[in-house]
Structures are given as structure tokens and as C-alpha cells.
Design an enzyme around this catalytic site. Sequence first.
Site, PDB file in Angstrom:
ATOM      1  N   GLY A  12      33.611 -32.336  85.660  1.00 29.66           N
ATOM      2  CA  GLY A  12      33.865 -33.146  84.468  1.00 29.66           C
ATOM      3  C   GLY A  12      35.050 -32.643  83.680  1.00 29.66           C
ATOM      4  O   GLY A  12      35.001 -32.552  82.448  1.00 29.66           O
ATOM      5  N   GLY A  15      36.269 -34.340  80.400  1.00 30.90           N
ATOM      6  CA  GLY A  15      35.363 -34.517  79.272  1.00 30.90           C
ATOM      7  C   GLY A  15      35.585 -33.493  78.180  1.00 30.90           C
ATOM      8  O   GLY A  15      36.360 -32.545  78.332  1.00 30.90           O
ATOM      9  N   THR A 103      24.072 -28.642  82.125  1.00 28.37           N
ATOM     10  CA  THR A 103      23.616 -30.029  82.025  1.00 28.37           C
ATOM     11  C   THR A 103      22.193 -30.057  81.490  1.00 28.37           C
ATOM     12  O   THR A 103      21.359 -29.230  81.862  1.00 28.37           O
ATOM     13  CB  THR A 103      23.654 -30.687  83.414  1.00 28.37           C
ATOM     14  OG1 THR A 103      24.973 -30.572  83.948  1.00 28.37           O
ATOM     15  CG2 THR A 103      23.259 -32.150  83.346  1.00 28.37           C
ATOM     16  N   ALA A 126      20.823 -22.890  81.786  1.00 28.54           N
ATOM     17  CA  ALA A 126      20.446 -22.691  80.389  1.00 28.54           C
ATOM     18  C   ALA A 126      20.700 -23.954  79.590  1.00 28.54           C
ATOM     19  O   ALA A 126      21.636 -24.705  79.872  1.00 28.54           O
ATOM     20  CB  ALA A 126      21.230 -21.525  79.780  1.00 28.54           C
ATOM     21  N   ASN A 128      21.533 -23.855  76.514  1.00 33.12           N
ATOM     22  CA  ASN A 128      22.601 -23.549  75.570  1.00 33.12           C
ATOM     23  C   ASN A 128      23.201 -22.187  75.929  1.00 33.12           C
ATOM     24  O   ASN A 128      22.463 -21.223  76.129  1.00 33.12           O
ATOM     25  CB  ASN A 128      22.050 -23.528  74.140  1.00 33.12           C
ATOM     26  CG  ASN A 128      23.131 -23.587  73.093  1.00 33.12           C
ATOM     27  OD1 ASN A 128      24.003 -22.728  73.044  1.00 33.12           O
ATOM     28  ND2 ASN A 128      23.086 -24.593  72.228  1.00 33.12           N
ATOM     29  N   HIS A 159      23.153 -33.784  66.562  1.00 35.24           N
ATOM     30  CA  HIS A 159      24.326 -33.770  67.435  1.00 35.24           C
ATOM     31  C   HIS A 159      25.199 -34.990  67.161  1.00 35.24           C
ATOM     32  O   HIS A 159      24.802 -35.923  66.460  1.00 35.24           O
ATOM     33  CB  HIS A 159      23.912 -33.760  68.912  1.00 35.24           C
ATOM     34  CG  HIS A 159      23.461 -32.422  69.400  1.00 35.24           C
ATOM     35  ND1 HIS A 159      22.162 -31.992  69.251  1.00 35.24           N
ATOM     36  CD2 HIS A 159      24.126 -31.415  70.028  1.00 35.24           C
ATOM     37  CE1 HIS A 159      22.047 -30.775  69.770  1.00 35.24           C
ATOM     38  NE2 HIS A 159      23.227 -30.406  70.242  1.00 35.24           N
ATOM     39  N   HIS A 160      26.362 -34.995  67.790  1.00 41.59           N
ATOM     40  CA  HIS A 160      27.331 -36.080  67.671  1.00 41.59           C
ATOM     41  C   HIS A 160      26.785 -37.392  68.243  1.00 41.59           C
ATOM     42  O   HIS A 160      25.821 -37.405  69.015  1.00 41.59           O
ATOM     43  CB  HIS A 160      28.620 -35.694  68.402  1.00 41.59           C
ATOM     44  CG  HIS A 160      28.382 -35.267  69.819  1.00 41.59           C
ATOM     45  ND1 HIS A 160      28.342 -36.156  70.873  1.00 41.59           N
ATOM     46  CD2 HIS A 160      28.136 -34.036  70.354  1.00 41.59           C
ATOM     47  CE1 HIS A 160      28.099 -35.503  72.001  1.00 41.59           C
ATOM     48  NE2 HIS A 160      27.971 -34.211  71.708  1.00 41.59           N
ATOM     49  N   LYS A 163      26.040 -38.032  72.252  1.00 46.30           N
ATOM     50  CA  LYS A 163      25.032 -37.339  73.070  1.00 46.30           C
ATOM     51  C   LYS A 163      24.004 -38.344  73.569  1.00 46.30           C
ATOM     52  O   LYS A 163      23.501 -39.162  72.796  1.00 46.30           O
ATOM     53  CB  LYS A 163      24.358 -36.223  72.269  1.00 46.30           C
ATOM     54  CG  LYS A 163      23.434 -35.355  73.128  1.00 46.30           C
ATOM     55  CD  LYS A 163      23.046 -34.077  72.406  1.00 46.30           C
ATOM     56  CE  LYS A 163      22.079 -33.244  73.241  1.00 46.30           C
ATOM     57  NZ  LYS A 163      22.673 -32.818  74.524  1.00 46.30           N
TER      58      LYS A 163
END
Length: 273
Positions: A12, A15, A103, A126, A128, A159-160, A163
Site C-alpha cells: 500500500g 496510502g 492491518t 499488532a 498498534n 479516528h479520522h 477509517k
Amino acid sequence: MHEAQIRVAIAGAGGRMGRQLIQAAMAMEGVQLGAALEREGSSLLGSDAGELAGVGKSGVTVQSSLEAVKDDFDVFIDFTRPEGTLTHLAFCRQHGKGMVIGTTGFDDAGKQAIREASQEIAIVFAANFSVGVNVMLKLLEKAAKVMGDYSDIEIIEAHHRHKVDAPSGTALAMGEAIAGALDKDLKDCAVYSREGYTGERVAGTIGFATVRAGDIVGEHTAMFADIGERVEITHKASSRMTFANGALRSALWLKTKKNGLFDMRDVLGLDVL
């Protein structure tokens, strides 16, 4: 030019997170950007990955074929979507490549596929990759053991607007850390939505609330609320670079691992605290 200890491929690449990963890979000591991938048909194919990320020429061309770059990387870093990540997982398993997976949104079958692949290759998986978030997870375990049996526990994440999954993987990891400390299964105690007449709060549950707005990078709060007081443990991210640096740190850590499933707490050595 620093000496590379590990060569990475970035999924990606065009992105938001992909570009941050390219920047981090080109800047981090011991890491070499070996490959950058985009989907078939993308207008970004053929671009220089470094120029795409705004950090100058890298000599790495964005491609769509993993087969074409299989000899150019040791660890594959993937922060895309579950269906794409699972395709990449099968390739890495076949060719003996390590993976760093950030992911989120996997179903149980997807998580099982990752566990099975980790018997043959080394994977850091993970929710995060921020150092601060993983320290927070450790703090939540400790707070839950002291306060969890008598507190109302709520997890709020923001979040933005772009998401696509909710609650966030980090929020779920927070819930799992708390539930595990209380010897519970999150599936049995999580409450993901409240609407209409809900009745009183059920004791022993862990509630989740989700916000999607603007360009919020990521904010997570766990609340332990009792009558007369509450404790809140919060992490706020202001830049995706914290996640990118954590992912590259994980890739470096994997260089000595042949197989196994790890998370960021293993990378940071937090389980010994």
C-alpha cells in the site's frame, strides 16, 4: 548511506500509512527499502517510492507483483486491508519471508490463518505499533487487576473519517488486555452499541464507544469509573510516524527470528515488566 541489516517491502505504498512507512524505512539506521507495492492498475505503478513519499529518489520503483520483487526484501510490512494482507501472507509463507502486520479488522478465520503461518515464518502482528500505546496496554492490565472488579469500564476511541473498521484494533486490544487481567473473554463481556431503552448498565461488562471525525490520527481512553471517582488512561497520537517507526523497529527485531507469532510488547520487552 547506512549499512542495512534488514530489507523491507512496503504494501500500500501510495496510502497515508504506506508513505509514512517509506519515509521511516529510508531514514532508519539498519533498514533498507527493498520494494514498494501497490494494487494492479494503480496510477502510481512505476513511480519512485521515495519521491512518492516526498523524501527524494530511492531507486525503488512501485510495483504490483510480489513475485517480481521476492528477492529484494526480507520482511514484508503490511498496513492495508484484511483480504489483501491474507494474500500477501500466503506469499510470504511460501517464500519464507517475515511479516509485520498492522492491518486491523480480521475475522476469526483471518486471525487463524496468521497463527498457522507463524508456525513457518516469523510474524509481528499488532493492533498498534506505537510505543506509548503498548505501554498503555501494560498499564491497563495493572489497573484492571486493582480496580476492575468494582469499576464500570468503558473504552472510547476516535479516528479520522476515512477509517473503515470499528471499534479500532487498538480499542479491541485494550479490551482484551483488561478482560485478560480479569480472567474473562472479551467476547463474553463486551458491549459495542447502546441505543434506545437499554436498562441499567450490566455489571462486569466492558463498553465501547466510537468517534469518526475529521483528521484525528488516533485517540484512545479507558475509563475505570466508580461512585465518587474515576481513573482515565489515555493515549493520543499526533502523527502516523510513531506507528511507522514502531513497525520498522519490529522488522529489525524479526531479523533473528525464524518463526513464531509476536506482538509489539514482545518487541519492546514489556512482558518482563
